[in-house]
Design an enzyme around this catalytic site. Structure first.
Site, short mmCIF file in Angstrom:
data_model
loop_
_atom_site.label_atom_id
_atom_site.label_comp_id
_atom_site.label_asym_id
_atom_site.label_seq_id
_atom_site.Cartn_x
_atom_site.Cartn_y
_atom_site.Cartn_z
N GLU A 90 0.91 -1.19 0.15
CA GLU A 90 -0.15 -0.05 -0.18
C GLU A 90 0.96 1.26 -0.03
O GLU A 90 2.06 1.12 0.79
CB GLU A 90 -1.03 -0.15 1.24
CG GLU A 90 -2.09 -1.03 1.12
CD GLU A 90 -3.05 -1.33 2.20
OE1 GLU A 90 -4.11 -1.55 1.92
OE2 GLU A 90 -2.45 -1.00 3.08
N CYS A 103 3.43 8.36 1.38
CA CYS A 103 3.99 7.28 2.24
C CYS A 103 4.20 6.11 1.59
O CYS A 103 3.34 5.60 1.01
CB CYS A 103 3.15 7.29 3.42
SG CYS A 103 3.35 6.22 4.54
N CYS A 110 6.73 -7.37 7.09
CA CYS A 110 7.98 -6.88 7.57
C CYS A 110 8.49 -8.10 8.58
O CYS A 110 7.67 -8.49 9.31
CB CYS A 110 7.51 -5.53 8.47
SG CYS A 110 9.13 -4.98 9.28
N CYS A 114 6.74 -5.69 15.15
CA CYS A 114 6.32 -4.92 16.35
C CYS A 114 5.05 -5.08 16.68
O CYS A 114 4.18 -5.55 15.80
CB CYS A 114 6.39 -3.36 15.93
SG CYS A 114 8.18 -3.02 15.34
N CYS A 117 1.90 -3.00 15.35
CA CYS A 117 1.85 -2.79 13.69
C CYS A 117 1.10 -3.97 13.04
O CYS A 117 1.77 -5.30 13.13
CB CYS A 117 3.28 -2.56 13.26
SG CYS A 117 3.50 -2.21 11.84
N CYS A 348 -1.18 5.36 10.08
CA CYS A 348 0.01 4.89 10.44
C CYS A 348 0.06 3.37 11.00
O CYS A 348 -0.92 3.42 12.02
CB CYS A 348 0.78 5.69 11.58
SG CYS A 348 2.15 6.35 11.01
N1 SAH Z 1 9.45 -0.01 9.49
C1 SAH Z 1 9.53 1.57 9.85
C2 SAH Z 1 8.62 2.38 8.94
C3 SAH Z 1 7.32 1.72 8.85
S1 SAH Z 1 6.29 2.13 10.19
C4 SAH Z 1 9.42 1.92 11.31
O1 SAH Z 1 9.11 1.16 12.04
O2 SAH Z 1 9.80 2.95 11.51
C5 SAH Z 1 6.00 3.77 10.03
C6 SAH Z 1 5.71 4.46 11.75
O3 SAH Z 1 4.33 3.86 12.07
C7 SAH Z 1 6.54 3.99 12.77
O4 SAH Z 1 6.84 4.93 13.49
C8 SAH Z 1 5.79 2.88 13.29
O5 SAH Z 1 6.10 2.74 14.63
C9 SAH Z 1 4.40 3.57 13.47
N2 SAH Z 1 3.24 2.58 13.97
C10 SAH Z 1 3.20 1.21 13.35
N3 SAH Z 1 2.04 0.65 13.89
C11 SAH Z 1 1.31 1.70 14.44
C12 SAH Z 1 0.05 1.72 14.99
N4 SAH Z 1 -0.89 0.70 14.93
N5 SAH Z 1 -0.55 2.83 15.01
C13 SAH Z 1 0.34 4.08 15.09
N6 SAH Z 1 1.63 4.16 14.60
C14 SAH Z 1 1.93 2.84 14.41
FE1 SF4 Z 2 8.24 -3.30 10.45
FE2 SF4 Z 2 5.69 -2.33 11.61
FE3 SF4 Z 2 7.81 -2.59 13.12
FE4 SF4 Z 2 7.83 -0.58 11.23
S1 SF4 Z 2 6.59 -0.67 12.80
S2 SF4 Z 2 9.46 -2.06 11.94
S3 SF4 Z 2 6.82 -1.73 9.75
S4 SF4 Z 2 6.57 -4.27 12.07
#
Ligand code: SAH
Ligand code: SF4
Length: 381
Positions: A90, A103, A110, A114, A117, A348
């Site tokens: 996306e 974005c 990934c 996390c 996420c 995000c």
């Molecule tokens: N992998 C990279 C970039 C993609 S995620 C990273 O982790 O930085 C982009 C941003 O969205 C990151 O700061 C991530 O922590 C945040 N993010 C991920 N899941 C989220 C959620 N459910 N709600 C709000 N922010 C989130």
């Molecule tokens: Fe991967 Fe999501 Fe963690 Fe970014 S926030 S490193 S996309 S798992």
């Protein structure tokens, strides 16, 4: 067939030189592709017919197949692209009054996983190639130019954030040429300050990026101490805060801005207590037991965007405000990110695409409570 969308100018010059063409031909070709959005060599009227025929024999300019477009009530647009093998990624366009931000995704899924996420929950399928990263910008820029009726030379997108699906610094080889195409004056001509790589903290690659292509850096922090960060961002076990903060400070020597942006996803009852805000202040000042390196920074608080199966809640607004106040009172520039594209799941951390998981991440992670396992203290003689 080689897809020229992913060739930076140097690679394109080498490609042309192998076919007996001078560098300025590569510049022309590059401008046709990125500035004018050409997808066929036929259209390139100022290139010799024989050269165009030679190009068509061995190369193509192939965008990603579009699977869906969702337009939000606030003007945010989310595109879903097919990247083959049952995977889709996306891309999100966020209009602002004076500019537009795109974005961009770097991987299908990934591997970092996390806890909060949606992409992380799906596990990892594969890295995108350079042309698949650039194709997202190519498509968005040219579609929006047509839709907004922009004049030649006007840009629809002047800000790119690598904050879509995936961890860009775990796809470094494809990332760097894509960034170079974004920055090149013959390409998209974006300023280094307006291209941001967001990372969960791949320390060695932060140092490489500083050497190879120092764009703006955002680091996803989410916790003020290692025990909690280990639970939220599993990569922290490999690269703990002490190393991460030192890498951030080093990066500032080459960065286009004099601060790092730290992102902090606000999770109700997990990382949003006032005491954790105070600990965060100590961390960035280099006054914490975790790290002695001060890092000039801005703090970006992101209210958690829920998705099915996360089992987590967004911090209430008053709690976010109280947290922000502690940081602001300590002199740290703090913003609370406004959620955009809520109605189309484009915020995000909500980007899911379609990922054929090759790991067992979803099973591993689903709805488990967050477990904090304190690190064993080193025993000193
Ligand atoms: N992998 C990279 C970039 C993609 S995620 C990273 O982790 O930085 C982009 C941003 O969205 C990151 O700061 C991530 O922590 C945040 N993010 C991920 N899941 C989220 C959620 N459910 N709600 C709000 N922010 C989130
Ligand atoms: Fe991967 Fe999501 Fe963690 Fe970014 S926030 S490193 S996309 S798992």
């Amino acid at each position: 067939m080689v897809n020229l969308l992913g060739h930076d100018l140097e690679a394109l010059a080498a490609f042309c030189s192998e076919r007996g063409e001078k560098r300025f031909r590569a510049v022309q070709l590059f401008r046709w592709i990125h500035q004018r959005g050409a997808s066929s060599f036929d259209a390139m009227s100022d290139l010799a017919k024989a050269f165009r025929a030679k190009l068509a024999d061995s190369a193509c300019i192939e965008p990603l197949p579009l699977m869906a477009e969702h337009v939000s009530a606030d003007g945010t647009i989310k595109w879903l692209f097919d990247v083959g093998g049952g995977n889709a990624v996306e891309t999100v366009y966020i209009p602002e009054t004076d500019r537009g931000t795109l974005c961009v995704s770097s991987q299908a899924g990934c591997a970092v996983g996390c806890r909060f996420c949606s992409t992380g929950h799906q596990g990892f399928s594969r890295n995108l190639q350079s042309h698949e990263i650039v194709a997202q910008l190519w498509f968005a820029e040219h579609r929006l130019r047509a839709r907004l009726g922009l004049a030649a030379g006007e840009r629809a997108i002047d800000n790119v954030v690598m904050m879509g699906m995936g961890e860009p610094l775990q796809n470094y080889a494809a990332l760097v040429p894509a960034l170079r195409i974004m920055l090149d004056d013959h390409g998209y001509g974006l300023s280094r300050r307006r291209v941001t790589v967001s990372t969960s903290g791949v320390v060695p690659m932060i140092d490489r990026l500083m050497q190879d292509c120092p764009v703006a850096l955002a680091v996803s922090l989410h916790a003020p101490d290692d025990d909690l960060r280990d639970a939220l961002v599993p990569l922290n076990r490999k690269h703990p805060l002490r190393e991460l903060m030192a890498a951030c400070a080093r990066y500032l020597q080459a960065a286009p801005r004099d601060f790092i942006t730290f992102e902090y996803c606000m999770l109700d009852g997990v990382n949003d207590a006032p005491e954790q805000a105070h600990e965060l202040v100590r961390l960035v000042r280099g006054q914490s037991v975790q790290s002695r390196t001060p890092v000039p920074c801005k703090l970006n608080l992101i209210p958690f965007n829920p998705f099915p199966a996360s089992g987590l809640r967004r911090s209430p607004p008053e709690r976010v405000q109280a947290f922000a106040r502690v940081l602001a009172d300590a002199g740290i520039i703090t913003t609370v990110r406004r959620t955009r594209g809520d109605d189309i799941d484009a915020a995000c951390g909500q980007l899911a695409g379609e990922v054929q998981d090759r790991t067992d991440a979803p099973r591993r992670m689903r709805r488990e409570p967050i477990r904090i396992v304190p690190r064993v203290q080193e025993t000193r003689p």
